[in-house]
Design an enzyme around this catalytic site. Structure first.
Site, PDB file in Angstrom:
ATOM      1  N   ARG A 103      10.185   2.250 -32.118  1.00 15.61           N
ATOM      2  CA  ARG A 103       9.527   1.692 -33.330  1.00 15.61           C
ATOM      3  C   ARG A 103       9.221   0.259 -32.794  1.00 15.61           C
ATOM      4  O   ARG A 103       9.841  -0.481 -32.729  1.00 15.61           O
ATOM      5  CB  ARG A 103      10.358   1.764 -34.376  1.00 15.61           C
ATOM      6  CG  ARG A 103       9.781   0.830 -35.512  1.00 15.61           C
ATOM      7  CD  ARG A 103      10.604   1.117 -37.157  1.00 15.61           C
ATOM      8  NE  ARG A 103      10.254   2.261 -37.734  1.00 15.61           N
ATOM      9  CZ  ARG A 103      10.375   2.493 -38.941  1.00 15.61           C
ATOM     10  NH1 ARG A 103      11.020   1.643 -39.465  1.00 15.61           N
ATOM     11  NH2 ARG A 103      10.050   3.647 -39.327  1.00 15.61           N
ATOM     12  N   HIS A 130       2.297   6.851 -37.586  1.00 14.85           N
ATOM     13  CA  HIS A 130       3.634   7.052 -38.022  1.00 14.85           C
ATOM     14  C   HIS A 130       3.944   8.564 -38.160  1.00 14.85           C
ATOM     15  O   HIS A 130       4.031   9.277 -39.127  1.00 14.85           O
ATOM     16  CB  HIS A 130       4.105   6.482 -39.480  1.00 14.85           C
ATOM     17  CG  HIS A 130       5.589   6.362 -39.738  1.00 14.85           C
ATOM     18  ND1 HIS A 130       6.419   6.975 -38.794  1.00 14.85           N
ATOM     19  CD2 HIS A 130       6.048   5.718 -40.831  1.00 14.85           C
ATOM     20  CE1 HIS A 130       7.780   6.692 -39.226  1.00 14.85           C
ATOM     21  NE2 HIS A 130       7.634   6.165 -40.611  1.00 14.85           N
ATOM     22  N   GLN A 133       6.678  10.816 -39.783  1.00 13.09           N
ATOM     23  CA  GLN A 133       6.677  10.722 -41.118  1.00 13.09           C
ATOM     24  C   GLN A 133       5.615  11.785 -41.958  1.00 13.09           C
ATOM     25  O   GLN A 133       6.090  12.717 -42.739  1.00 13.09           O
ATOM     26  CB  GLN A 133       6.102   9.271 -41.807  1.00 13.09           C
ATOM     27  CG  GLN A 133       6.276   9.195 -43.113  1.00 13.09           C
ATOM     28  CD  GLN A 133       7.463   9.272 -43.802  1.00 13.09           C
ATOM     29  OE1 GLN A 133       8.380   8.483 -43.620  1.00 13.09           O
ATOM     30  NE2 GLN A 133       7.774  10.216 -44.754  1.00 13.09           N
ATOM     31  N   ASP A 224       1.603   4.126 -50.264  1.00  9.96           N
ATOM     32  CA  ASP A 224       2.736   3.615 -49.287  1.00  9.96           C
ATOM     33  C   ASP A 224       2.733   1.843 -49.710  1.00  9.96           C
ATOM     34  O   ASP A 224       1.778   1.655 -50.419  1.00  9.96           O
ATOM     35  CB  ASP A 224       2.391   3.527 -47.810  1.00  9.96           C
ATOM     36  CG  ASP A 224       3.260   2.895 -46.774  1.00  9.96           C
ATOM     37  OD1 ASP A 224       4.630   2.464 -47.265  1.00  9.96           O
ATOM     38  OD2 ASP A 224       3.110   2.920 -45.661  1.00  9.96           O
ATOM     39  N   CYS A 264       6.660   7.471 -48.493  1.00 10.08           N
ATOM     40  CA  CYS A 264       7.223   7.358 -47.490  1.00 10.08           C
ATOM     41  C   CYS A 264       8.627   6.717 -47.411  1.00 10.08           C
ATOM     42  O   CYS A 264       9.592   6.906 -46.662  1.00 10.08           O
ATOM     43  CB  CYS A 264       6.507   7.064 -46.038  1.00 10.08           C
ATOM     44  SG  CYS A 264       5.891   5.365 -46.050  1.00 10.08           S
ATOM     45  N   ARG A 292      12.632  14.221 -42.963  1.00 10.41           N
ATOM     46  CA  ARG A 292      12.747  13.391 -41.595  1.00 10.41           C
ATOM     47  C   ARG A 292      13.738  14.240 -40.768  1.00 10.41           C
ATOM     48  O   ARG A 292      13.269  14.408 -39.378  1.00 10.41           O
ATOM     49  CB  ARG A 292      12.978  11.919 -41.934  1.00 10.41           C
ATOM     50  CG  ARG A 292      11.764  11.265 -42.768  1.00 10.41           C
ATOM     51  CD  ARG A 292      10.313  11.182 -41.773  1.00 10.41           C
ATOM     52  NE  ARG A 292      10.611  10.414 -40.430  1.00 10.41           N
ATOM     53  CZ  ARG A 292      10.730   9.157 -40.457  1.00 10.41           C
ATOM     54  NH1 ARG A 292      10.459   8.412 -41.512  1.00 10.41           N
ATOM     55  NH2 ARG A 292      10.829   8.668 -39.125  1.00 10.41           N
TER      56      ARG A 292
HETATM   57  N1  NVA Z   1       3.499   1.232 -43.839  1.00 11.33           N
HETATM   58  C1  NVA Z   1       5.053   0.766 -43.846  1.00 11.33           C
HETATM   59  C2  NVA Z   1       5.524   2.191 -43.574  1.00 11.33           C
HETATM   60  C3  NVA Z   1       7.410   1.885 -43.641  1.00 11.33           C
HETATM   61  C4  NVA Z   1       7.707   3.285 -43.241  1.00 11.33           C
HETATM   62  C5  NVA Z   1       5.066  -0.337 -42.774  1.00 11.33           C
HETATM   63  O1  NVA Z   1       4.561  -0.181 -41.575  1.00 11.33           O
HETATM   64  O2  NVA Z   1       6.044  -1.145 -43.094  1.00 11.33           O
HETATM   65  N1   CP Z   2       9.989   6.176 -44.122  1.00 10.50           N
HETATM   66  C1   CP Z   2      10.073   5.328 -42.776  1.00 10.50           C
HETATM   67  O1   CP Z   2       9.814   5.361 -41.602  1.00 10.50           O
HETATM   68  O2   CP Z   2      11.595   4.630 -43.391  1.00 10.50           O
HETATM   69  P1   CP Z   2      12.567   3.737 -42.496  1.00 10.50           P
HETATM   70  O3   CP Z   2      11.311   2.443 -42.104  1.00 10.50           O
HETATM   71  O4   CP Z   2      13.567   3.250 -43.363  1.00 10.50           O
HETATM   72  O5   CP Z   2      12.498   4.217 -41.126  1.00 10.50           O
END
Ligand code: NVA
Ligand code: CP
Length: 306
Positions: A103, A130, A133, A224, A264, A292
């Site tokens: 990540r 992502h 997800q 989101d 998500c 997930r």
């Molecule tokens: N779009 C959000 C998704 C988090 C799971 C982010 O990147 O923070």
């Molecule tokens: N939806 C998702 O990826 O959640 P986290 O940021 O908690 O991993």
């Protein structure tokens, strides 16, 4: 399947449908004492350069259930935070682990890690994509009776990483997708063009400004956060730009009668979604979070060499 899962375009429609059915099988087997453990003795390295609850825990629990083990790494307590090149990290982790999940911020970092690793690399979220997800989302829609090749999906809000992955999924599977977003916050043009080109123009993806137009007769209403991780300094500007791009009871009323609402998570209740909708009977958000785990077990089982 390809060696790595960095974005939805790495998968064919058949790959996706196979992962959804394998994820559903893992869900049915959950809790059984004699469930298979195909990754016994295998290790997943997990690099987190952004915060996470679901991704971290679901990958770690998934590896345990598959009979393997996961190692959590953050920049603060590894050499990554002190500037060791990601390609060296990839070469070294490939000598220990059987797969690596990352990540991170720039998608190019995940690509560089994959290019330098001899083991599979899985994208657990970048600024641009992502994929895990969206696979969990598709599994959730399917188990709620929606057809992943035909369902009408409305994405309301920011054209971010999650939206980009929805665009790719719409092209690979062929379902109609409407994205309602303010001007300047569309899903990435490069993603839209590449998805269009690589799938031979399959897909019916349209960007609209009016959330009600996108939501009309939708089977899946999705949103989101308006401010993703790494965009915190833009928060005030974004709060103003996205006013009106919220899933609330009125917007839900425009969707199909049996529509499901997905997010998500984490959610900012009162911003992109109301408390009433996220807690209401159409909400599938906690099944989505659970899935997930199951769909990632399917991904790990498929990618990790036995
Ligand atoms: N779009 C959000 C998704 C988090 C799971 C982010 O990147 O923070
Ligand atoms: N939806 C998702 O990826 O959640 P986290 O940021 O908690 O991993």
């Amino acid at each position: 399947m390809k060696k790595d899962l960095l974005r939805i375009l790495d998968l064919t429609d058949r790959d996706i449908l196979a992962l959804l059915s394998s994820g559903a099988a893992w869900k049915r087997r959950a809790g059984r004492k004699n469930a298979p453990r195909p990754l016994a003795g295998k290790t997943l390295g997990m690099i987190f350069q952004k915060a996470s609850t679901r991704t971290r825990v679901s990958f770690e629990v998934g590896m345990t259930r598959l009979g393997g083990h996961a190692v959590f790494m953050s920049p603060e307590d590894t050499q990554i935070g002190r500037g060791e090149p990601i390609r060296d990290t990839g070469r070294v982790l490939s000598r220990y682990a059987d797969a690596v999940m990352i990540r991170t911020f720039a998608h190019s970092v995940a690509e560089e890690l994959a290019a330098s690793s001899t083991v599979p690399v899985i994208n657990g979220l970048t600024d641009d994509h992502h994929p895990c997800q969206i696979l969990a989302d598709l599994m959730t829609a399917a188990e709620r009776g929606k057809n992943p090749r035909k369902m009408r999906v409305a994405f309301i809000g920011d054209g971010n990483n999650v939206a980009n992955s929805w665009v790719e999924a719409a092209h690979v599977l062929g379902f109609p997708l409407r994205v309602a977003c303010p001007k300047g916050y569309e899903p990435a043009a490069a993603v839209r063009m590449e998805a269009h080109r690589l799938t031979g123009c399959r897909g019916d993806v349209r960007i609209v400004r009016d959330p009600a137009e996108a939501a009309r007769d939708a089977d899946v209403l999705y949103t989101d956060v308006w401010t993703s991780m790494g965009q915190e300094t833009e928060r005030r500007r974004r709060l103003a730009a996205f006013k009106g791009y919220r899933i609330d009871a009125d917007l839900l009323a425009a969707a199909a009668g049996d529509a499901i609402v997905m997010h998500c998570l984490p959610a900012h209740r009162g911003e992109e979604i109301t408390d009433e909708v996220i807690e209401g009977p159409h909400s599938a958000v906690f099944d989505e979070a659970e899935n997930r785990l199951h769909v990632q077990m399917a991904i790990l089982e498929k990618l990790v060499r036995h």
